[in-house]
Design an enzyme around this catalytic site. Sequence first.
Site, PDB file in Angstrom:
ATOM      1  N   CYS A 262      39.784  45.902  42.976  1.00 56.60           N
ATOM      2  CA  CYS A 262      38.915  47.018  43.424  1.00 56.60           C
ATOM      3  C   CYS A 262      37.604  47.104  42.681  1.00 56.60           C
ATOM      4  O   CYS A 262      36.636  47.650  43.214  1.00 56.60           O
ATOM      5  CB  CYS A 262      39.634  48.344  43.227  1.00 56.60           C
ATOM      6  SG  CYS A 262      41.361  48.325  43.604  1.00 56.60           S
TER       7      CYS A 262
ATOM      8  N   HIS B 287      46.020  50.406  50.430  1.00 55.43           N
ATOM      9  CA  HIS B 287      45.263  49.329  51.077  1.00 55.43           C
ATOM     10  C   HIS B 287      46.154  48.093  51.258  1.00 55.43           C
ATOM     11  O   HIS B 287      47.148  47.926  50.547  1.00 55.43           O
ATOM     12  CB  HIS B 287      44.081  48.907  50.190  1.00 55.43           C
ATOM     13  CG  HIS B 287      42.964  49.903  50.135  1.00 55.43           C
ATOM     14  ND1 HIS B 287      42.466  50.401  48.950  1.00 55.43           N
ATOM     15  CD2 HIS B 287      42.235  50.480  51.124  1.00 55.43           C
ATOM     16  CE1 HIS B 287      41.467  51.252  49.203  1.00 55.43           C
ATOM     17  NE2 HIS B 287      41.311  51.320  50.515  1.00 55.43           N
TER      18      HIS B 287
HETATM   19  C1  CIR Z   1      40.405  55.805  46.643  1.00 58.30           C
HETATM   20  O1  CIR Z   1      41.365  56.472  47.008  1.00 58.30           O
HETATM   21  O2  CIR Z   1      39.554  55.432  47.428  1.00 58.30           O
HETATM   22  C2  CIR Z   1      40.301  55.440  45.173  1.00 58.30           C
HETATM   23  N1  CIR Z   1      40.847  56.498  44.400  1.00 58.30           N
HETATM   24  C3  CIR Z   1      41.020  54.148  44.879  1.00 58.30           C
HETATM   25  C4  CIR Z   1      40.405  52.974  45.570  1.00 58.30           C
HETATM   26  C5  CIR Z   1      41.040  51.695  45.176  1.00 58.30           C
HETATM   27  N2  CIR Z   1      40.403  50.604  45.815  1.00 58.30           N
HETATM   28  C6  CIR Z   1      41.003  49.503  46.197  1.00 58.30           C
HETATM   29  O3  CIR Z   1      42.211  49.398  46.095  1.00 58.30           O
HETATM   30  N3  CIR Z   1      40.275  48.567  46.770  1.00 58.30           N
END
Ligand code: CIR
Length: 260
Positions: free
Chosen positions: A250, A160
């Site tokens: 997150c 991201h």
């Molecule tokens: C994903 O791949 O969607 C999750 N394993 C990790 C999401 C992390 N979120 C973020 O950086 N905002």
Amino acid sequence: MKIAITRAVSRSIADCQLTHLERTPIDYGVASGQHAEYVRLLAALGCHVIELPALDNCPDAVFVEDTALVLEEVAVICRPGSPARQPETFSIAEALRPFREIVEIRAPGTVDGGDVLRIGKQIRAGLSTRTNEEGVRQLAEILEPWGYDVRGVAIDRALHLKSAVTLVRGGDDPLLLVNPAWIAPSTVAAFEYVETDPSEPAAANALLIDDTVVMPEAFARTRKRLADRGLSIRTVPASELAKAEGGVTCCSLVFEVGRG
Ligand code: CIR
């Protein structure tokens, strides 16, 4: 009052989506314990924490940031780019409804909240494997009436945009924390920035709560760079959810209520 929406870790966290990391075992108990410390820190920093129950059939649901963008004027419910994560948004919309007008990103648009970096009225949206041009176009259209300038920026070396760059000082004098190996410096050239230590690539994901920067405890070198700039820093253990490609931004949606 400042609200932080969080969600308990899913028992299926080990089945999380992975993009840049190899799958390694994730201990649910350790992840939950570290998450509890994170929640306690948010409360200590003055947030009223609303902790939603785990969604055990959605492995990544602890990462609530990806499901919404909450601004003073509106809450935008995202349409996560990973189809497996799209069911996470329903309960987030219900949790936000008492506080904000709700608007949704619609198909074929996709946006992950982790791609959305807000610096005052400037919004940078990472064009990633999760967020597409149509999603950014919708975001710009939704936010234009309130004067937000939304621009897409390519992000292809990290999951991201906020894996690579976050805001560590707000107000009229914004300061960014950037991993220059993951995002072209020209993307952030308009703003002052500090670089992460080269040995700590994941350190760029920091969470700003008022004037306090929340960071994973693992990144001592980058922490020193921020401390040298006079910033106030608090750390949390975050190693277990890092195996799921999650960082400190997150795991919460933080916003003010009761102003204006
Ligand atoms: C994903 O791949 O969607 C999750 N394993 C990790 C999401 C992390 N979120 C973020 O950086 N905002």
